[in-house]
Every structure is written in structure tokens, then in C-alpha cells.
Design a protein around this motif. Sequence first.
Motif, PDB file in Angstrom:
ATOM      1  N   VAL A 364      -1.352   5.537  -2.860  1.00 56.87           N
ATOM      2  CA  VAL A 364      -1.534   4.146  -2.419  1.00 56.87           C
ATOM      3  C   VAL A 364      -2.778   3.590  -3.094  1.00 56.87           C
ATOM      4  N   THR A 366      -5.131   0.187  -2.808  1.00 59.88           N
ATOM      5  CA  THR A 366      -5.374  -1.011  -2.011  1.00 59.88           C
ATOM      6  C   THR A 366      -6.699  -1.645  -2.413  1.00 59.88           C
ATOM      7  N   ALA A 445       2.823  -4.181  -1.204  1.00 56.20           N
ATOM      8  CA  ALA A 445       3.412  -3.219  -0.270  1.00 56.20           C
ATOM      9  C   ALA A 445       3.067  -3.521   1.186  1.00 56.20           C
ATOM     10  N   SER A 446       2.073  -4.385   1.436  1.00 59.11           N
ATOM     11  CA  SER A 446       1.738  -4.713   2.827  1.00 59.11           C
ATOM     12  C   SER A 446       2.895  -5.409   3.525  1.00 59.11           C
ATOM     13  N   LEU A 468       2.363   2.800  -4.250  1.00 57.90           N
ATOM     14  CA  LEU A 468       2.417   1.596  -3.423  1.00 57.90           C
ATOM     15  C   LEU A 468       1.107   0.842  -3.571  1.00 57.90           C
ATOM     16  N   VAL A 472      -4.356  -4.064   2.317  1.00 68.01           N
ATOM     17  CA  VAL A 472      -4.138  -3.658   3.704  1.00 68.01           C
ATOM     18  C   VAL A 472      -4.811  -4.617   4.691  1.00 68.01           C
ATOM     19  N   LEU A 484       2.076   0.187   5.281  1.00 66.01           N
ATOM     20  CA  LEU A 484       0.912   0.430   4.417  1.00 66.01           C
ATOM     21  C   LEU A 484      -0.277   0.911   5.245  1.00 66.01           C
ATOM     22  N   LEU A 487       0.156   4.521   6.361  1.00 72.81           N
ATOM     23  CA  LEU A 487      -0.061   5.504   5.287  1.00 72.81           C
ATOM     24  C   LEU A 487      -1.550   5.730   5.050  1.00 72.81           C
ATOM     25  N   LEU A 488      -2.354   4.696   5.311  1.00 75.90           N
ATOM     26  CA  LEU A 488      -3.798   4.793   5.085  1.00 75.90           C
ATOM     27  C   LEU A 488      -4.562   5.233   6.326  1.00 75.90           C
ATOM     28  N   ILE A 494      -1.410  11.233   2.801  1.00 77.97           N
ATOM     29  CA  ILE A 494      -1.095  10.378   1.652  1.00 77.97           C
ATOM     30  C   ILE A 494      -2.380  10.027   0.908  1.00 77.97           C
ATOM     31  N   HIS A 496      -5.055   8.111  -1.486  1.00 79.99           N
ATOM     32  CA  HIS A 496      -5.195   6.686  -1.763  1.00 79.99           C
ATOM     33  C   HIS A 496      -6.553   6.391  -2.386  1.00 79.99           C
ATOM     34  N   ARG A 498      -9.219   2.918  -2.565  1.00 78.20           N
ATOM     35  CA  ARG A 498      -9.482   1.540  -2.160  1.00 78.20           C
ATOM     36  C   ARG A 498     -10.506   0.937  -3.107  1.00 78.20           C
TER      37      ARG A 498
END
Length: 744
Positions: A364, A366, A445-446, A468, A472, A484, A487-488, A494, A496, A498
Motif C-alpha cells: 500500500v 498512501t 484505493a480509498s 494499492l 487514507v 484501505l 489494511l493500514l 500488509i 506500506h 506513507r
Amino acid sequence: MTQREGTAQREPFRHAVLEAVLERITFANEETGYTVAKVDAGRGSNDLVTVVGALLGAQPGESLRMRGRWGSHPQYGKQFHVEDYTTVLPATVQGIRRYLGSGLIKGIGPRLADRIVEHFGVAALEVIETTPERLIEVPKLGPKRTKLIAAAWEEQKAIKEVMVFLQGVGVSTSLAVRIYKQYGDAAIDVVRTEPYRLAADVWGIGFRTADTIAKAVGIPHDSPQRIKAGLQFTLSEATGDGNCFLPEQRLIADAIKILQVDAGAVIECLAELVEEEGVVREEVPDPDGDEPLVAIYLVPFHRAEISVANQLLRLLHTDSDRMPAFADVDWDRALAWLRGRTHAELAPAQEEAVKLALTSKVAVLTGGPGCGKSFTVRSIVTLALAKRAKVVLAAPTGRAAKRLTELTGHEASTVHRLLELRPGGDAAYDRDRPLDADLVVVDEASMVDLLLANKLVKAIAPGAHLLLVGDVDQLPSVGAGEVLRDLLAKDTPIPHVRLTHVFRQAQESGVVSNAHRINQGEYPLVQGLSDFFLFAVDDAEQAAQLTVDVVARRIPAKFGYDPRRDVQVLAPMHRGPAGAGALNALLQEALTPSRPDVPERRFGGRVFRVGDKVTQVRNNYDKGANGVFNGTLGVVTALNLEEQKLTVRTDEDEDVDYEFSELDELTHAYAVTIHRSQGSEYPVVVVPVTTSAWMMLQRNLLYTAVTRAKKLVVLVGSKRAIGQAVRTVSGGRRYTALDHRLRA
């Protein structure tokens, strides 16, 4: 003047019957059915009679028999207050010509109506009714069109019969048409014996309408059939608010309020629903407490939540890898090569995201506006293509997909088109037939809800990489779930990255800098900027008028933007004087006014014209190449009264036809709610922010609205309301358990 009408005038408060031809509708409230119209009572003068009341569904050209009372309005004078009405067939040549030419009978337009009436005179309707084969006598009317008209007439008769039955229980014309199309000749029998089926089978009919019908046909107030339907309706309403389940005690309490029955009856019927597998009962962790929650799910949402978690974990932990070249790549060389291609340097967090996406099977990315998400995605795609990977790009909306294509230079599609969704909602690609892709990138994806996420992850091949990308901090998806964010969530497996650093070029944008100010709880700067403005006005109705002036006159004059193509009004809510509903009526009048040479079609409280901006309000898998989905935007490009058809050019450049009976799937989109704008980006965004939307004013709502703009933001409204939005953090999370299932 008839004797009955004369009596009605002498005694203004007694019941009366008025027979007249509906000439035009001047106002209609779609939610209440209240209508103001002009009718021709055939009294030998040109004066039209004003009628007010329950006329929703009647179309200009129809002859009506209205029951009600005569009265007088202090400003508008004499009026007939309609309590109910039925349609009757006209008896004069002029009335028949108007009736046939009004577009009520598919296949007959004004010109053909003239020819039919010219040939058969006052007997025209009787010929269509009893000997339709004689229509072939009309010049230039062939056997194919004759059969079409005869079939349309028979369908109209059958629908009228259903409508007469349903009128007594308050069902509108458009819903009567849908009920007839769903059940055919069995429609009346279903309505009488199983009214709650309507809520499940017929789009546009919810529990409340079905409940009204059930009461009228004698279903007991405490019937198990009613209570079970009410429980499922309560859960369905909760999913409409974004929840995947409801805690059992809240479900019971909410259902009791709606149904007004004893708690014992609700508890007993809920147990029966669980036993019948109509709903699922499961314990899940309570994020706000030590004791687990007893969650009640509608079956599709329970299955989807389990499936999304299982599929993501399966993808994440599979041994196979469809991009093995990146497992032992020399990253210094790879990133140096990338710099040579893009002529730009990646920040450390961007480098981390690039490596993660190309080495992890699920990842992910974001971050907010101006933080480099787009350039990071472009870098990932460039490196993957350099290693001959098969890259597939998708986004939830057509606009977002176009933007992704422009950004990467690689073709992107909507998720729905990518999966080739079929009538009924099944996808052509799933676990048994996965996508032939090594890397799948999904932007915005949000706004991917739980059900769409389930379809998507099932279609990713083992060993393929799924990235993705989204913000977020924006509003969660319109549909149920907050995928989303789940997942975070803390401790999920998962991986990710940021992005938080705002690049210098983006810092120069008032739109970007104010988006970050809002997200941090700070009031936006509204002076001294060339791309961010506030027109301050406290009164909501004045704010609405000013919004229209800003869109239709001020922005085009100062900046040269097209008010329909480039400017989008985003309202915090649909209702209210400055809500999307009221603004659409005002903006349509300003931008696409009624013209004698342009055909239009009234449906409920709305009038559709060529040139109108519209949006789809439900998922319809039977329309277009791969369905048309809730939130799809478009423009009305054609309107054919004879064929009873309207054509919309969607933002995916697809022409989609709508029967007139399907127009409740469309609403105007000059103004849309901020929730509906997710995943879209517009050159200019105008946001009315007034205290009339006080309960909706939250930080992520205003942040989402501002981040939809590429070039210019104009706020119209109250400084106090803007302050309320900036200060108010969204209250609580949705009821989901995806993060728990991922951790488990």
C-alpha cells in the motif's frame, strides 16, 4: 363548465372532480410527491387551471380525472387541490393528437401522431386498442412499426392496471412500471401476498414502501414476515452508511424503533433469520473494549470480508513470484537508470515505496496531495516495464483511470472494465481465471469498497504483485467497508509506505497547502492566493444563489473555464437550501435552460434535457459494455420522445441508453455530494459550506472536497461553518472486522 365544477366553485371546500389535460408541470418535489401543474379543463378559453398536490408520475399530454377540492391561494389565486387521480383516454381529436404525440406510447412521436389522427380522426385510439393491424393504412407506417406500437399499447394497458391497484397504497408511477417489469402478470398477486419481496427484488423500493403496501393489503403489524424484513432492512441501511455489520444489541434496538414492536418478537425473529441463514452471527473483537462484539452480518458482506482477508494473505505469502528479477536487483544501478529516464530524483520514502511495490506481493502506498504519490507510481511502472513485466493499471472511476493513463503513459481502465463484470455482478476474471498480469496497480484505493475489493483480489494471479495507492485521510468508500484504512491498521501484515514530505513545487499551490492545513486542523488561507478563494455569506439560500453566480458567470469571466465541463460543485449534503439537490435545479436553469427547440423529459421532480450533466445512482450490471456504476458521470447527448429513450455519454466515453422508465437511475450532477466526488478530479471545485449542513461538517469531508481540485478551489459560505469542519474529526470508525481477520 360542468355542473359538478360549478357546484365546486360555489362551495369551495366540498370534494370535486376535475377532468383535464395536463399541459405542463411547473414544480415537483421528488421526495414528497407534491406537484404544481397547469391543466387545460377544456372550457373554451385559453386560461389554464392551476392544480397542486399528489400528481407525481403524471406526464404532460395525459388526460386526468382528479379528485380533490377547490381552494384559493393568497398569492396565486384559485387552485384545485388534488388528493388522487387516474388517467383517462381523451375523447377529442385535439386531445388524442396531444396524447399520442406526448411520448407516452413508445414508437409514436408528434409527427406520427399527427398522421394517425389525420387518418382515423376521433377513432384513432379505438383502432389502436381493437384493430392495431389497421395502423398500416397510415402513410409511411410499415408492419414493423405497427407491431411495435401495438405491443407498447398493450404494455401500457397492463402497467396502468397495476398502477390503478398501487395508487391506493401510495406507489409512484415509476415504481409501478418497475414492479410490472419485474413480475409481469403476477405483479398484483405478489404485491398482495408477498409485499416485502418488493424491497429485495425491485430497485427503488425499500422496506418503508413495502411496509406501506403490506399494511394496505392487510399484513399484520407483528407478522414474522414483517419483522424479518425489517431486520434485514436495518442491516441494509447500515451497509448503506458504510458498515459491514451491526452489533447485535444495536441491531435489535434500531429494528425496534423502525418496527414499533416488542423486543421479544425481534429477538425471536433474529434467531430464526440466523437459523435460516438469512444473516450471520459471529463474535469479533471490539476495538473500543475488552469484551468481544456479537456482530450480525448480511451474508454477502460476511463472505466478502472473509474472502478479502484470505485472498490478500494468500497473495502475500505465496512462494511464486511473477517478477523475480527484482528479488536480487542492484538497486543503485536500477535507480540511477530511472533518474536518467525521468530526470528527477526520488526522495528516500519514494525509493522505499518503489522497492516495496516491486518486491512485495501486496503493498500500500498512501499520502496526501503534493507528496509525490503520482511520480512514485510512474517510477514503479517504468521499472516494471523495463523488466518486461505485464503491468495492469486500474482505478475505481473513469476520470481517475484517465488521469492514471496520462500520468504513466500506460493504458489504465476502471476496475469494473478490468474485471469484465457481467449482468448480475459476476466477474469474467476471478480465482479460477486470474488476470494475466505481473503487477496490478489500483489508484484512488480509498474509494474501493468491500464488495469491489473482493472481486479485485480474487482476480490477482498467485505470484503477481498488487499495489494499492490512495489517500487514507480522505473520506472512506461510498459502499460498505473502509478497506484501505483496515489494511493500514496497526499490526496487520500488509506492508506500506506513507509519503509525508510536500515537495517545493506543490507548496506553491494554494490548493495543496490548504489541503494540508485542513488535514492538520488549521483554518485554510483564503487571502492573497491565486487559486483558492472564499466568498463569505452566512445565509444558506444566499450562498446557493452566489454559488450559481460563481459557477455560471464569475469563474468563466475571470479564468475562462467552461462552467459545465471544467467546474464541479461539491456540496456537503444533498438536502437543504445549499445542498446538491437545490443547487442542481438552480444550476440547470442557469446552464441548460428549457428551450422550445430542445426536447426534454420530466421524471418525478426532475427534468432531463440534452446537455445536462448527470450521474448514475446505482450499480447496474446490465448497462453498457461492463455495467454502469454508482457515481459514473456523464452528459445527456440525445433524447428521443418517440423511442422513449435518453442517451448519456459517460466519462468513460461510452454511450449508454436509458428507457424513460429507468430515469430514476440518473440524477443531475451540476452539483454532487462530496462523498460522490471520490476518485474524481476536476480543474475547478466550488464548495458551498453553510451552517445548514452543520451535522455533516467534518475535517475529512472538507479535505476530500479540496483535494478533488487540480487548479482552483472556491469556497462559498460561512466562516463559522468552515471552522466547524476544520475542527471536527470524524466520529468513530465504521463497523468492519477486516483488520482483525488480516491479523488472525
